[in-house]
Design an enzyme around this catalytic site. Sequence first.
Site, PDB file in Angstrom:
ATOM      1  N   GLU A   1     -18.352  10.901  -0.928  1.00 11.36           N
ATOM      2  CA  GLU A   1     -18.002  10.677  -1.930  1.00 11.36           C
ATOM      3  C   GLU A   1     -18.704   9.923  -2.702  1.00 11.36           C
ATOM      4  O   GLU A   1     -18.387  10.084  -4.171  1.00 11.36           O
ATOM      5  CB  GLU A   1     -16.542  10.829  -2.196  1.00 11.36           C
ATOM      6  CG  GLU A   1     -15.179  11.752  -1.948  1.00 11.36           C
ATOM      7  CD  GLU A   1     -14.330  11.530  -1.557  1.00 11.36           C
ATOM      8  OE1 GLU A   1     -13.470  12.329  -2.003  1.00 11.36           O
ATOM      9  OE2 GLU A   1     -13.460  10.252  -1.881  1.00 11.36           O
TER      10      GLU A   1
ATOM     11  N   VAL B   1       0.542 -13.373   3.850  1.00  6.90           N
ATOM     12  CA  VAL B   1       1.455 -13.893   5.661  1.00  6.90           C
ATOM     13  C   VAL B   1       0.709 -13.975   6.368  1.00  6.90           C
ATOM     14  O   VAL B   1      -0.515 -13.431   6.838  1.00  6.90           O
ATOM     15  CB  VAL B   1       1.740 -12.299   5.967  1.00  6.90           C
ATOM     16  CG1 VAL B   1       2.908 -12.378   7.671  1.00  6.90           C
ATOM     17  CG2 VAL B   1       3.606 -11.433   5.102  1.00  6.90           C
TER      18      VAL B   1
ATOM     19  N   GLY C   1       0.683  -1.202   0.203  1.00  9.18           N
ATOM     20  CA  GLY C   1      -0.411   0.329   0.328  1.00  9.18           C
ATOM     21  C   GLY C   1       0.749   1.190   0.282  1.00  9.18           C
ATOM     22  O   GLY C   1       2.066   1.459  -0.325  1.00  9.18           O
ATOM     23  N   PHE C   2      -0.026   2.524   0.274  1.00 14.98           N
ATOM     24  CA  PHE C   2       1.321   3.492  -0.281  1.00 14.98           C
ATOM     25  C   PHE C   2       2.119   3.546   1.217  1.00 14.98           C
ATOM     26  O   PHE C   2       3.302   3.914   0.770  1.00 14.98           O
ATOM     27  CB  PHE C   2       0.503   4.870   0.809  1.00 14.98           C
ATOM     28  CG  PHE C   2      -0.675   4.946  -0.047  1.00 14.98           C
ATOM     29  CD1 PHE C   2      -0.925   5.513  -1.192  1.00 14.98           C
ATOM     30  CD2 PHE C   2      -2.505   5.188   0.256  1.00 14.98           C
ATOM     31  CE1 PHE C   2      -1.820   5.628  -2.585  1.00 14.98           C
ATOM     32  CE2 PHE C   2      -3.399   5.271  -1.167  1.00 14.98           C
ATOM     33  CZ  PHE C   2      -2.484   5.775  -2.104  1.00 14.98           C
ATOM     34  N   GLY C   3       2.538   3.106   2.241  1.00  9.96           N
ATOM     35  CA  GLY C   3       3.401   2.911   3.384  1.00  9.96           C
ATOM     36  C   GLY C   3       4.091   1.773   2.885  1.00  9.96           C
ATOM     37  O   GLY C   3       5.515   2.483   3.134  1.00  9.96           O
TER      38      GLY C   3
END
Length: 423
Positions: free
Chosen positions: A170, A79, A13-15
Amino acid sequence: MSKTPHVAIVGAGFGGLEAAEQLAHVPVEVTLIDRHNYHTFQPLLYQVATSLLNAEDVGAPVRSMFRHQDNVTFRMATVSGVDVAGRTIHLEDGNQIAYDYLVLAGGATVNYFHTPGAAEHAFPLYTLMNAVKLRNHILDRFEAVDRNPNLIDDGALNFVIVGAGPTGVETAGALADLFYNLLPQDYHQLDTEKARIIIVEMAKEVLAPFKENLRTYAKEELEQRRVEVRLGDAVAEVGATFVRLKSGEVIKAHTLIWAAGVRANPLADVIGLPQGRGGRIKLNPDLSVPDHPEIFVVGDMGEVASDGQVLPQLGSVAMQSGQHVGRQIARRLHGEQTQPFKYWDKGFMATIGRGAAVVEFPNQRTLHGRLAYFAWLGVHLTLLSGVRNRIEVLWNWSWSALTHDRAARIIIQPKNDDVKTAS
């Protein structure tokens, strides 16, 4: 282990991506592990669900993202656990991966807050497959009603959204654009005006993190777009064809979109590390795990804090925490002390449909309306991974702006039980 330190990153993901990129010029070997071979740009998932974008527009192959970073190896795997004492990652296929440093970036998953029936019948909007499944279902309901208009009375065209945060707002705005501007042209014999969009929020306002003037503007815009806003109420039970509110009201609906909250990735529950609210792993100021300086956690999976304040589970927090952890691993290898994480607040923004958005800047200034909408478009286009994705998204946005058309309104996996009956 090899002489070169091995950094294992769980989650693309982003991190996780930011942590891996930060280690590009650090003398380490990096293994990036994810169950999917693509990275998902989650802020635009609602546009996939509402047929504005294709699934491929918001997904980028992980291997292509690191084709020029030789110290990164990608492993498509799930995992199942971590042996913290033995510094080993266990995979579902039975294999193991040893590490010197571990970065947990598994993100979060939907939190139904033990609401009866939600796990079985609600539609979350957190993964790419969630978005595709929801798009299929939305279009399938219109097809079913086109064949049997009596299903309108059964709630087939009632769409309930739980949560009036950015995702809920949204999604509601995008559904309104789809239902009332485009689908009437597709379904000539169907009274699409009877479609209802209902937001249910237990708080007293929409977009709670934003300033009052933006909250007021957002609610007024939603209502002008024919979205029904129910504040101060919550969902008590979800069925296949109904939603029961805590106030006692029962809404006939075949679709409930869950945008009410998330919790840490379930992996956090099985690795034996201290957890806080929502299953998030407790962390030191430098984002390492107490008593385990070789383990770091970034993004939604950990209690990421700055200046003593635990931060919300946002993409910007994940990205900045991933960058920070990459730098701290480099400092460790150079024998330097790690530094506490400092978050740079760049503000908040959310759309409310075509031509309407809200922006809150760090200096407390605000912006709303068409200018805010174009600012939102520019920021998200910049953050997308890959030139191809940016071109595809810009093309789809431009085409929709000119024609109101949405080319992605196709049902990829139609249901067999396409006509529901009341339970």
